[in-house]
Design an enzyme around this catalytic site. Structure first.
Site, PDB file in Angstrom:
ATOM      1  N   GLY A 242       0.630  -1.356   0.041  1.00 24.86           N
ATOM      2  CA  GLY A 242      -0.006  -0.127   0.020  1.00 24.86           C
ATOM      3  C   GLY A 242       0.889   1.155   0.001  1.00 24.86           C
ATOM      4  O   GLY A 242       0.235   2.380   0.318  1.00 24.86           O
ATOM      5  N   GLY A 244       2.239   2.596  -2.431  1.00 27.99           N
ATOM      6  CA  GLY A 244       1.888   3.349  -3.631  1.00 27.99           C
ATOM      7  C   GLY A 244       0.425   4.297  -3.473  1.00 27.99           C
ATOM      8  O   GLY A 244       0.337   5.565  -3.724  1.00 27.99           O
TER       9      GLY A 244
HETATM   10  N1  LIG Z   1      11.191  -0.202   1.756  1.00 27.73           N
HETATM   11  C1  LIG Z   1      10.923   1.356   1.478  1.00 27.73           C
HETATM   12  N2  LIG Z   1      11.656   2.285   2.121  1.00 27.73           N
HETATM   13  C2  LIG Z   1      11.131   3.474   1.869  1.00 27.73           C
HETATM   14  N3  LIG Z   1      10.535   3.893   0.875  1.00 27.73           N
HETATM   15  C3  LIG Z   1       9.728   2.745  -0.074  1.00 27.73           C
HETATM   16  C4  LIG Z   1      10.083   1.807   0.317  1.00 27.73           C
HETATM   17  N4  LIG Z   1       9.438   0.862  -0.412  1.00 27.73           N
HETATM   18  C5  LIG Z   1       8.925   1.716  -1.283  1.00 27.73           C
HETATM   19  N5  LIG Z   1       8.895   3.189  -0.802  1.00 27.73           N
HETATM   20  C6  LIG Z   1       8.687   4.299  -1.380  1.00 27.73           C
HETATM   21  O1  LIG Z   1       6.997   4.126  -1.375  1.00 27.73           O
HETATM   22  C7  LIG Z   1       6.642   4.746  -2.540  1.00 27.73           C
HETATM   23  C8  LIG Z   1       5.630   4.032  -3.357  1.00 27.73           C
HETATM   24  O2  LIG Z   1       6.704   3.119  -4.090  1.00 27.73           O
HETATM   25  P1  LIG Z   1       6.355   1.913  -4.799  1.00 27.73           P
HETATM   26  O3  LIG Z   1       7.136   1.835  -5.735  1.00 27.73           O
HETATM   27  O4  LIG Z   1       6.403   0.713  -3.434  1.00 27.73           O
HETATM   28  O5  LIG Z   1       4.843   1.752  -5.217  1.00 27.73           O
HETATM   29  P2  LIG Z   1       3.829   0.735  -5.600  1.00 27.73           P
HETATM   30  O6  LIG Z   1       4.423  -0.318  -6.172  1.00 27.73           O
HETATM   31  O7  LIG Z   1       2.583   1.424  -6.346  1.00 27.73           O
HETATM   32  O8  LIG Z   1       3.111   0.408  -4.212  1.00 27.73           O
HETATM   33  P3  LIG Z   1       1.949  -0.598  -3.848  1.00 27.73           P
HETATM   34  O9  LIG Z   1       2.672  -1.615  -2.963  1.00 27.73           O
HETATM   35  O10 LIG Z   1       0.995   0.122  -3.277  1.00 27.73           O
HETATM   36  O11 LIG Z   1       1.755  -1.369  -4.986  1.00 27.73           O
HETATM   37  C9  LIG Z   1       7.734   5.357  -3.465  1.00 27.73           C
HETATM   38  O12 LIG Z   1       8.131   6.834  -2.916  1.00 27.73           O
HETATM   39  C10 LIG Z   1       8.881   4.518  -2.964  1.00 27.73           C
HETATM   40  O13 LIG Z   1      10.090   5.160  -3.000  1.00 27.73           O
HETATM   41  C1  LIG Z   2      -7.659  -2.279  -4.027  1.00 27.06           C
HETATM   42  C2  LIG Z   2      -6.380  -2.091  -4.241  1.00 27.06           C
HETATM   43  N1  LIG Z   2      -5.870  -0.909  -4.867  1.00 27.06           N
HETATM   44  C3  LIG Z   2      -4.559  -0.807  -5.053  1.00 27.06           C
HETATM   45  C4  LIG Z   2      -3.684  -1.715  -4.837  1.00 27.06           C
HETATM   46  C5  LIG Z   2      -1.928  -1.576  -5.216  1.00 27.06           C
HETATM   47  O1  LIG Z   2      -1.214  -1.604  -4.161  1.00 27.06           O
HETATM   48  C6  LIG Z   2      -4.046  -3.046  -4.286  1.00 27.06           C
HETATM   49  N2  LIG Z   2      -3.343  -3.803  -3.832  1.00 27.06           N
HETATM   50  N3  LIG Z   2      -5.219  -3.092  -4.139  1.00 27.06           N
END
Ligand SMILES: Nc1ncnc2c1ncn2[C@@H]1O[C@H](COP(=O)(O)OP(=O)(O)OP(=O)(O)O)[C@@H](O)[C@H]1O
Ligand SMILES: Cc1ncc(CO)c(N)n1
Ligand SMILES: [Mg+2]
Length: 535
Positions: A242, A244
């Site tokens: 979460g 992102g």
């Molecule tokens: N382990 C970590 N430590 C610090 N910052 C992190 C870490 N992991 C992700 N981030 C930061 O969190 C934000 C979301 O990035 P990420 O690339 O994980 O998005 P995402 O893959 O869309 O996330 P999600 O898990 O919701 O799908 C970015 O600013 C990233 O740099």
């Molecule tokens: C509902 C929902 N939206 C976005 C993401 C992306 O993290 C997820 N895993 N689930």
């Protein structure tokens, strides 16, 4: 119309009336409008991502968040077990309900599972104007489950991105939006940001949370003119589910408050980093990627759900107030003095240090808290609400010229203990109104721990106790020779005595505390058997 969906009112005139009415109401009420984000996203039953993350992120950032749910997922830390898309006309209905009534500043999108849902959203945005659109182009969950299929890509590229003030793809999403290009380095991310910008969004943030072999968490921000490499330390934790959704919601929240775009992105990144660091050891679920704590409250080991019961007035019975000067004089640390007082029977401890620097005071508070917690004795901090917060002590004790109890309560929350020093009925009344938990009343006898502090005597104590709506602890010059007299009076609301010198300006704190405890036990039993005055 999809089965099970009942539209209660669909007349345009109904909405138009409501819009006119609500703006009139706002004028009439004279209410200030508050920053408002509308999240258009999917529900995550595990509550780490999606709508649930958006609500928590906005709450944490002090912004109101309304929600339009596009899809309901059955999801946990293992993966996505099932997806139930909300019918498009019902998504449209939710959009209309929110946007026709409420003044939304920023719309943030997450999971948009079909082309139809994107079209419905775009239609709403032409009908109701908002200040900004933040697009998190959610496609695949970290577990690899598809949340929006490839059929969505062309609509994203051609219709949604051109409307966006910012788009925030992760590496896989950026690659998919750009026809599957390779994205493995920071240089690739820059290139992708530039290519995505050409599709029309005003700003692009390519997130590098999932960048292989990267020591830092690097994101690339591009506003069409400049690239910014935003770096933070990479927190070692499984709890990144979460991030992102949270980042995009926080950007939306900061924009709603009026921040410029780059500031909003920087604040959001710092917020995610802080929340991950705080939550790195929490354990929720058994899967590969856990949720984190948006409100920074759930860390195990030190928080209120592990604390003993809420404030118990009988804890005021033998109230030990430390004095760093006295402990130094007798060659012992404050922590050792506190441990001895607790062993001798102290039922609550207040840490009082007028001279220590903040850093030392905080360290002492943390060490004393560990001792107090292991014995189930509450620890209060004198004056310093900041130190109480930072150490997660059980509360504060404030004087008449310190922070008012109401303000301390707002900062500390409903569970912490707040005590206020009072000499008069009016002050006691004020403490009660200010939602304090107890009052300290005195000085009963003269003392040299407080200069220029007029005594109120036993009569003054009686007067305040009788009128007080809060439990009272007597303070000021109380020692083994007079503690019995104070407690034997049996005045209403008097729950105990607070002692400084008679415990800590002595060679043997343990022996002195034991002596006072025994004496108080005897005095309170004789006062309760000899009269019915105790309430
Ligand atoms: N382990 C970590 N430590 C610090 N910052 C992190 C870490 N992991 C992700 N981030 C930061 O969190 C934000 C979301 O990035 P990420 O690339 O994980 O998005 P995402 O893959 O869309 O996330 P999600 O898990 O919701 O799908 C970015 O600013 C990233 O740099
Ligand atoms: C509902 C929902 N939206 C976005 C993401 C992306 O993290 C997820 N895993 N689930
Ligand atoms: Mg990720």
């Amino acid at each position: 119309m999809a089965s099970g969906v009942v539209i209660l009112s669909n007349s345009l005139s109904f909405y138009q009336k409501r819009i006119v009415m609500s703006s009139r109401m706002q004028e009439k009420n004279g209410g200030a409008s508050i920053p408002h984000v509308l999240s258009v996203a999917g529900s995550d039953s595990g509550a780490g991502a999606g709508i649930q993350a958006d609500l928590k992120a906005c709450a944490a950032r002090g912004v109101y968040c309304s929600t339009v749910i596009t899809s309901v997922t059955a999801q946990n830390t293992v993966g996505v077990q099932a997806v139930h898309a909300v019918p498009e006309d019902f998504v449209a209905q939710q959009l209309k309900s929110v946007l026709s009534d409420m003044q939304v500043d920023v719309v943030k999108t997450g999971m948009l599972p079909s082309v139809g849902v994107v079209k419905v959203l775009l239609q709403s945005l032409t009908e109701f104007s908002v200040r900004a659109l933040v697009v998190d182009p959610v496609m695949v969950s970290t577990s690899g489950d598809v949340l929006a299929g490839p059929s969505i890509l062309s609509t994203f590229r051609e219709e949604l991105l051109p409307m966006a003030n910012i788009v925030t793809p992760n590496i896989k999403e950026a690659s998919a939006l750009l026809g599957g290009i390779r994205l493995e380095t920071v240089a690739d991310m820059r290139n992708a940001a530039e290519l995505l910008h050409a599709l029309g969004p005003r700003n692009v943030l390519v997130k590098g949370g999932d960048l292989p072999d990267s020591l830092d968490a690097v994101d690339i921000f591009f506003n069409g003119e400049h690239f910014y490499e935003l770096r933070s330390s990479r927190i070692k934790t499984r709890n990144t589910h979460g991030t992102g959704c949270t980042l995009a919601s926080c950007i939306a929240a900061e924009l709603a408050k009026g921040s410029p775009m780059l500031t909003a992105v920087r604040v959001a990144k710092r917020y995610v980093e802080t929340a991950l660091e705080y939550s790195k050891d929490i354990l929720i679920g058994n899967g590969i990627q856990g949720p984190f704590d948006h409100l920074l409250r759930l860390k195990s080991g030190s928080h209120s759900f592990h604390r003993k019961d809420a404030f118990n007035p009988s804890d005021l019975f033998l109230y030990a107030v430390t004095d760093s000067g006295m402990n130094k004089k007798w060659g012992r640390s404050t922590v050792d003095a506190v441990a001895a007082a607790i062993q001798g029977g102290a039922t609550i401890v207040q840490l009082r240090d007028k001279d220590a620097g903040t850093k030392d005071f905080l360290e002492t508070a943390k060490s004393c808290l560990a001792v107090c917690r292991s014995h189930g004795v509450p620890l209060l901090i004198n004056d310093r609400v900041d130190v109480a917060l930072a150490s997660d002590a059980d509360g504060v004790h404030v004087g008449q010229s310190d922070m008012p109890a109401t303000v301390a309560r707002t900062l500390l929350g409903p569970e912490k203990i707040i005590g206020v020093s009072c000499k008069t009925i009016e002050q006691a009344q004020q403490a009660w109104i200010g939602s304090a938990d107890y009052i300290g009343c005195g000085g009963v006898y003269s003392t040299n721990t407080k200069a220029n502090n007029p005594t109120i005597g036993l009569d003054g104590l009686k007067t305040v106790c009788s009128a007080s709506k809060l439990p009272v602890v007597a303070i000021g010059g109380i020692n083994a020779s007079n503690a019995g007299t104070v407690m034997e009076m049996g005045v209403p609301n008097l729950k105990g005595v607070a002692i400084v010198s008679a415990l800590f300006d002595r060679e043997n704190v343990l022996a002195e505390t034991k002596k006072l405890h025994a004496l108080l036990m005897e005095a309170s039993s004789s006062s309760s058997s000899s009269s019915s005055k105790i309430q």
